[in-house]
Design an enzyme around this catalytic site. Structure first.
Site, PDB file in Angstrom:
ATOM      1  N   VAL A 107       0.827  -1.209   0.000  1.00 11.80           N
ATOM      2  CA  VAL A 107       0.000   0.000   0.000  1.00 11.80           C
ATOM      3  C   VAL A 107       0.865   1.264   0.000  1.00 11.80           C
ATOM      4  O   VAL A 107       0.602   2.219  -0.737  1.00 11.80           O
ATOM      5  CB  VAL A 107      -0.954   0.007   1.215  1.00 11.80           C
TER       6      VAL A 107
ATOM      7  N   ALA B  80      -6.654  18.573  -6.725  1.00 13.77           N
ATOM      8  CA  ALA B  80      -6.713  18.890  -5.293  1.00 13.77           C
ATOM      9  C   ALA B  80      -6.702  20.395  -5.069  1.00 13.77           C
ATOM     10  O   ALA B  80      -7.109  20.874  -4.019  1.00 13.77           O
ATOM     11  CB  ALA B  80      -5.533  18.255  -4.566  1.00 13.77           C
TER      12      ALA B  80
ATOM     13  N   ARG C 160      11.191  -0.136   8.306  1.00 10.33           N
ATOM     14  CA  ARG C 160      12.209  -0.910   9.014  1.00 10.33           C
ATOM     15  C   ARG C 160      13.532  -0.875   8.249  1.00 10.33           C
ATOM     16  O   ARG C 160      14.561  -0.568   8.794  1.00 10.33           O
ATOM     17  CB  ARG C 160      11.738  -2.365   9.180  1.00 10.33           C
TER      18      ARG C 160
ATOM     19  N   ARG D  90      16.748  -0.248   1.714  1.00 10.03           N
ATOM     20  CA  ARG D  90      15.944  -0.762   0.610  1.00 10.03           C
ATOM     21  C   ARG D  90      15.073   0.351   0.014  1.00 10.03           C
ATOM     22  O   ARG D  90      14.998   0.533  -1.203  1.00 10.03           O
ATOM     23  CB  ARG D  90      15.033  -1.898   1.107  1.00 10.03           C
TER      24      ARG D  90
ATOM     25  N   ILE E 223     -12.424   0.519  -4.633  1.00 11.92           N
ATOM     26  CA  ILE E 223     -13.832   0.900  -4.803  1.00 11.92           C
ATOM     27  C   ILE E 223     -14.179   2.043  -3.850  1.00 11.92           C
ATOM     28  O   ILE E 223     -13.987   1.909  -2.646  1.00 11.92           O
ATOM     29  CB  ILE E 223     -14.767  -0.296  -4.518  1.00 11.92           C
TER      30      ILE E 223
ATOM     31  N   GLY F  79      -0.170 -16.235  -5.306  1.00 14.96           N
ATOM     32  CA  GLY F  79      -0.088 -14.990  -4.555  1.00 14.96           C
ATOM     33  C   GLY F  79      -1.440 -14.405  -4.183  1.00 14.96           C
ATOM     34  O   GLY F  79      -1.525 -13.291  -3.678  1.00 14.96           O
TER      35      GLY F  79
ATOM     36  N   GLU G 236      -2.160 -15.703   1.403  1.00 11.84           N
ATOM     37  CA  GLU G 236      -0.893 -15.591   2.106  1.00 11.84           C
ATOM     38  C   GLU G 236      -0.447 -16.955   2.624  1.00 11.84           C
ATOM     39  O   GLU G 236      -1.218 -17.911   2.661  1.00 11.84           O
ATOM     40  CB  GLU G 236      -1.055 -14.619   3.272  1.00 11.84           C
TER      41      GLU G 236
ATOM     42  N   LYS H 151     -14.028  -5.451   7.624  1.00  8.69           N
ATOM     43  CA  LYS H 151     -14.542  -4.496   6.633  1.00  8.69           C
ATOM     44  C   LYS H 151     -16.044  -4.293   6.813  1.00  8.69           C
ATOM     45  O   LYS H 151     -16.558  -3.174   6.715  1.00  8.69           O
ATOM     46  CB  LYS H 151     -14.233  -4.997   5.226  1.00  8.69           C
TER      47      LYS H 151
ATOM     48  N   GLY I 218      -4.267  -4.981  -3.807  1.00  4.31           N
ATOM     49  CA  GLY I 218      -3.240  -4.659  -4.787  1.00  4.31           C
ATOM     50  C   GLY I 218      -2.656  -3.292  -4.501  1.00  4.31           C
ATOM     51  O   GLY I 218      -3.313  -2.425  -3.930  1.00  4.31           O
TER      52      GLY I 218
END
Lengths: 436, 436
Positions: free
Chosen positions: A15, A34, A46, A50, A137, A188, A191, A206, A303
């Protein structure tokens, strides 16, 4: 004037990265929509090294989330860490520092939303969470704004893509749950530890948020009846299909005379309904209101960029309205909203129609015994299939659909039937949603 | 503080009455959600006596729309008259008097939107029109706000319930267009003069507005390619079904390298797509964006309260934001928005795949002639059905699907084929939308 947004982004997984990438790629378009620029000033993660390779060099990357709260230039914190802690501490600290918050964290809001929304209301900041329900959505916005003229009577949704992928594939191929789960993990879609998804917990989180928005109730996960899909057998999917239904894992919340229903379970949906035709990992939510009647919202429920799309939409809304008084902003579900809020219904009071599969000895009189027990409990039968070919051990199966009845009544009937000498194993019960 | 809204309502037909009824019935709920009361102060209609019986006695009913503009207490005018005049004069006068406007009038906005939106922007008032596209479905809000993070690439919608009812019924029953149209008129799904609906004009108006919102272009109806459903034959619906497609009247707008496509025509949609399963008089819109990917919005596209639901949602938005600077309000499509807006595409440049039905003499070599013409125009065939049984007069029909090709190329090929001695009548062309 719209307010320039300098985002402090916590987490750079799925995300977080999706949000960052959209803000970069569509920067000028977003600025135009905006009315002010929106950019990421800081990221906390963390693994700093990377992420430094993945972001612009003027973005400050550190490994301590306090840095987001302590930077006075950061006016919106995007929480994309997931999990309860330290996400909760970060959000409460950000609110306390007068910063708006955008989060995709349904588990946190469904479990601790009352505390978080109350803190936000006291401070006059937003906690926006379009990304927490059904990914891309815009269902939170549809409920709060698009359908604001309506008294909502029910919401039913396919709000877990993993389960919908598994159920779609089981139906298409006739394969077993365990087998398809392994494929979903390889692809995928599930999990390594899929418990949260397949046991229905994620859908319940949700659903709790959808119910809180639609009915103005405080969140309370203890009130949600939750059944997952782990016990679903391929043959029930097949029998349902023969009867004109598809099985979907639904989150359902209804406003009824006996309280607000909140339940997650596999359900038979008539094949011609749009919801029955939502395939693969997609999500869809059906809302019924007194004025708009039935409407449906469909899209990617997960996603990186689909979820980021919802996060950025919240950021744009905040840019437009950050300087507006709290009372004019899109409403948040909090305990203070609706003091006359209806209470939650007892699950036993739920009214549903049911699919039963009853393994029986292939003897005369068995069906009469079952029909009598149903009649004694005032349950009427809508249709019935007695599977003709008896199985090798002289047992067979009766499959029937009931008319609407109370959950407590069907459960009592099942307990009684289960005592019959001619009933040879556990009775399978599934619920039916006509979505009329 | 939110602003109290005193509505001046012009027209008390379907939409006007639905709006009034919702505001009455859900008054306290709407007040809570808007942050201020919203009520109808005045109504103007032709038949004053009829409407006086239908509204509260403190609502002032007169027969001159100027009364709405001249009442200084009326701060929002709801135009529910329909048609071009006097609706246009009323809206321009209301804007000039500094009042916000809410309208469901797609024809007016699609034809004269540039003038109206420019006037509104100059005066700093809103012209809100959620109800003008797809009735109850909050698609305008989804495009402007829910999907604001996205670069939209295409929109495809079933946005005329009359046509979708007719096409669904033709497919279900195998009956002819004329026959089903008569039934639709009996059932109230089609008007006595159905021209606007069945010729595609109504869909084109709504499509124009969707395109203007998504791509920031001025409205220009002359750029829309419009084909209705009046020439559709039952057998093409049947052949499409055999090939795995359903025929829907779609409004399609795409952002492409060669400009913005704008077209309304019957189209073959793969049966497994959700859009193919939208039945009866319902509406649905599929939007593709670069971040959210594909999403779909479904609901009632017409009807008194479904349309009223959208009008009232706009009123609630205005109550929340009426005192906010114009720049922070939901954007309006105007010529001033996007000075670099892409121009519209030439219809001949449209890239599509096609369904052709070619009536031919049942002779050897016919197929070879047709295949050669297609090859000469660089059109490749995806699949082909030569109907086996020749018709009574020794003619037969070749049905084929092409791969993607330019509209101008297929039209040239058809003109050439039409010259062949062995081609016995008009070639039927339909377009295919995969909606991938």
């Amino acid at each position: 004037m719209a307010t320039e947004i300098k985002v402090g982004l916590a987490g750079f997984g799925n995300v977080g990265k999706g949000t960052y990438d959209i803000l970069e790629r569509n920067h000028s378009l977003i600025r135009q929509r905006a009315g002010a620029p929106i950019s990421v000033k800081r990221v906390t993660v963390r693994n700093v090294d990377r992420v430094k390779l993945l972001v612009d060099e003027d973005v400050i990357v550190t490994n301590d989330w306090h840095d987001l709260v302590n930077d006075p230039e950061v006016n919106v914190v995007v929480e994309a860490m997931g999990g309860i802690e330290p996400a909760k501490s970060l959000i409460l600290a950000a609110i306390d520092a007068g910063k708006h918050v955008v989060t995709a964290n349904k588990a946190l809001l469904a479990e601790h939303g009352n505390e978080i929304f109350s803190a936000a209301q006291a401070k006059g900041v937003n906690v926006a969470f379009e990304a927490a329900v059904a990914g891309s959505i815009p269902i939170v916005k549809a409920l709060r704004e698009g359908l604001a003229a309506n008294r909502v009577s029910s919401i039913a949704g396919i709000i877990n893509g993993t389960c919908n992928f598994i159920l779609s594939t089981m139906r298409d191929t006739g394969r077993s749950f365990d087998d398809v789960l392994k494929e979903a993990q390889r692809l995928g879609y599930a999990e390594a530890d899929p418990t949260f998804d397949i046991e229905g917990t994620d859908s319940a989180h949700k659903l709790m948020l959808l119910s809180a928005i639609a009915f103005g109730v405080p969140v309370d996960m203890s009130k949600v009846h939750i059944e997952g899909i782990t016990h679903l057998e391929a043959k029930d999917i097949k029998f349902a299909e023969e009867l004109g239904y598809r099985i979907k894992l639904l989150g359902i919340t209804k406003y009824t005379d006996y309280g607000i229903e909140l339940r997650v379970h596999p359900a038979l949906v008539p094949t011609r309904r749009l919801l029955a035709n939502v395939e693969g990992a997609m999500n869809a939510v059906v809302v019924k209101g007194d004025a708009a009647e039935s409407s449906l919202y469909y899209g990617k429920g997960a996603g990186s960029e689909p979820t980021g799309s919802a996060v950025v939409a919240d950021l744009i809304d905040i840019a437009r309205t950050a300087e507006v008084a709290v009372s004019e902003r899109p409403r948040m579900p909090t305990t203070t909203h609706n003091p006359k809020a209806k209470s939650f219904a007892d699950f036993g009071d739920t009214v549903c129609s049911y699919y039963l599969r009853i393994p029986v000895e292939d003897k005369p009189g068995v069906l009469a015994e079952i029909a009598r027990i149903l009649a004694d409990n005032k349950i009427s039968i809508e249709s019935l299939i007695q599977k003709e070919a008896p199985l090798e051990d002289a047992s067979t199966e009766i499959i029937l659909l009931t008319h609407s009845t109370r959950e407590a009544d069907i459960q009592r009937a099942i307990r009684t039937m289960q005592q019959l000498a001619n009933v040879r194993g556990a009775i399978v019960l599934l619920r039916k949603e006509e979505l009329q």
